[in-house]
Design an enzyme around this catalytic site. Structure first.
Site, PDB file in Angstrom:
ATOM      1  N   TYR A   1       0.776  -1.236   0.000  1.00 34.20           N
ATOM      2  CA  TYR A   1       0.000   0.000   0.000  1.00 34.20           C
ATOM      3  C   TYR A   1       0.809   1.289   0.000  1.00 34.20           C
ATOM      4  CZ  TYR A   1      -3.888  -3.125   0.498  1.00 34.20           C
ATOM      5  OH  TYR A   1      -4.817  -4.112   0.252  1.00 34.20           O
TER       6      TYR A   1
ATOM      7  N   PHE B   1     -10.717  -3.976  11.148  1.00 32.65           N
ATOM      8  CA  PHE B   1     -11.995  -3.682  10.506  1.00 32.65           C
ATOM      9  C   PHE B   1     -11.985  -4.227   9.082  1.00 32.65           C
ATOM     10  CE2 PHE B   1      -9.161  -0.008  10.323  1.00 32.65           C
ATOM     11  CZ  PHE B   1      -9.056   0.238   8.963  1.00 32.65           C
TER      12      PHE B   1
END
Length: 410
Positions: free
Chosen positions: A123, A410
């Site tokens: 990322y 999450f």
């Protein structure tokens, strides 16, 4: 190849989620876990890339609130459920999915985007930086004792079923969110995440339990845990206490809970994962080495809107600096920004003034929550001083008295 990117329709959720399971190794999640993530899925923020009738790419975002230095809870796109079919790698699909997701977050007015990474090397090219780390320990209960501060003996511990005391525990958790950067505001439905306990994923451990720490009837701490019994050669007990959550509002409560776990019968190890980097545990145990502490990456963060993100937090010292931001993935962030602020608040606006500190967005991302200093990215070539003293002053202002911490994924 012609592929179509669409918003996720509720009728396609099973296909979409199964494609994600294949992307992460092909194992089916427990029904309880699948049901909760379906409940939490925001369909208008979920994307599916179709190659004819085959789903080959997926991404989603949760509407989260993330605490930042100064105590504000900032709207954040919680990027999640990212996967590309093995047959469609190296075709720019992830870049396309991420670009659309960040553009959507910008349109929604979210200053930040955050994610946890299955592969940490992916990322950075999208502007994310490692903003929080998690501490893991395995305490040798035969060789480690717990130092207890004054008042610990006034704490009463009480065993409980986790769902029965959920409201009290959530109220205590909510008190903590604004006090430490990186914590997630648990919005409706998210209180169920810490209670996930599918039997098929316990790997020999007991069901989840809770223990409350109370002082004069007031809840001052709690933990959720499981026991994993085991026996060494010769019939010697060799079990592990698996501590999942531990939240407190006073030091004595932490000490009382930790002493309880270390003294649990038939258990020789107390295992805690994803604790804050500056966790009190490091100062409560008698021998840190016997706890085998290690750090791992947790939250990756990036500003979606540099001006709004930098204005949303406060700063440890007064700062007035012109930043020249490089951000080739979100080009709307590129250029010069004047950041002016301090402990009471800040503004960050476009400027034509001469730049004083050149900074890659990855450096801003890593330093934003006050964890890693900007001096580290600068040493790696991700920031450069254009005015003498600008780096030291800005790095000091970005610092936080508390290490940023992501309590759960999450």
């Amino acid at each position: 190849m012609t592929m179509e990117l669409r918003r996720l329709d509720a009728s396609a959720w099973e296909t979409w989620y199964r494609a994600l399971e294949w992307a992460f190794g092909g194992l089916w999640e427990a029904p309880e876990e699948r049901a909760l993530w379906r409940e939490l899925t925001e369909f208008d923020r979920s994307l599916a890339l179709w190659d004819d009738d085959r789903l080959v790419g997926a991404i989603s975002a949760f509407s989260l609130g993330l605490s930042v230095p100064g105590g504000a809870v900032v709207p954040t796109a919680g990027v999640t459920m990212v996967g590309v079919a093995a047959t469609h790698r190296r075709q720019g699909i992830l870049r396309r999915l991420m670009s659309r997701t960040l553009a959507d977050a910008r349109e929604a007015g979210e200053p930040l985007a955050a994610l946890t990474a299955s592969e940490a090397g992916i990322y950075g090219r999208f502007g994310y930086g490692l903003a929080t780390r998690g501490l893991s320990v395995d305490i040798d209960t035969a060789r480690v004792t717990v130092r207890v501060p004054p008042g610990t003996d006034g704490i009463r511990l009480r065993d409980a079923e986790p769902t029965a005391v959920l409201d009290r525990c959530e109220a205590l958790y909510a008190r903590l969110v604004r006090g430490r950067p990186g914590m997630l505001e648990r919005r409706p439905g998210w209180e169920k995440v810490p209670l996930l306990d599918p039997p098929q994923e316990r790997e020999g451990a007991s069901e989840l339990r809770a223990v409350l720490a109370e002082r004069d009837g007031e809840l001052v701490g709690y933990a959720r845990y499981a026991l994993k019994p085991d026996w060494a050669e010769g019939g010697l007990p060799d079990g592990t206490v698996l501590v999942r959550d531990l939240d407190v509002v006073e030091p004595a409560a932490y000490a009382a809970l930790l002493r309880f776990f270390v003294g649990t019968d038939l258990m020789t190890t107390v295992s805690l994962r994803h604790r804050p980097e500056d966790d009190a545990l490091l100062y409560l145990v008698s021998d840190v080495r016997r706890c085998r502490p290690r750090l791992g990456d947790r939250l990756f963060l990036r500003p979606v809107d540099v001006g709004a993100a930098l204005a949303a937090r406060t700063y440890a010292t007064d700062v007035d600096v012109v930043l020249d931001v490089a951000d080739d993935f979100c080009p709307w962030n590129e250029g010069r920004w004047r950041l002016s602020g301090g402990p009471q608040g800040a503004v960050c606006e476009r400027t034509g003034d001469a730049a004083e500190l050149a900074v890659d967005v990855r450096a801003l991302s890593a330093a934003y929550l006050g964890g890693p200093s900007l001096s580290g990215p600068a040493a790696a070539g991700l920031a450069g001083e254009l005015r003498p003293g600008a780096l030291a002053a800005t790095a000091t202002a970005f610092s936080s008295p508390f290490a940023p911490w992501l309590p759960h994924g999450f």
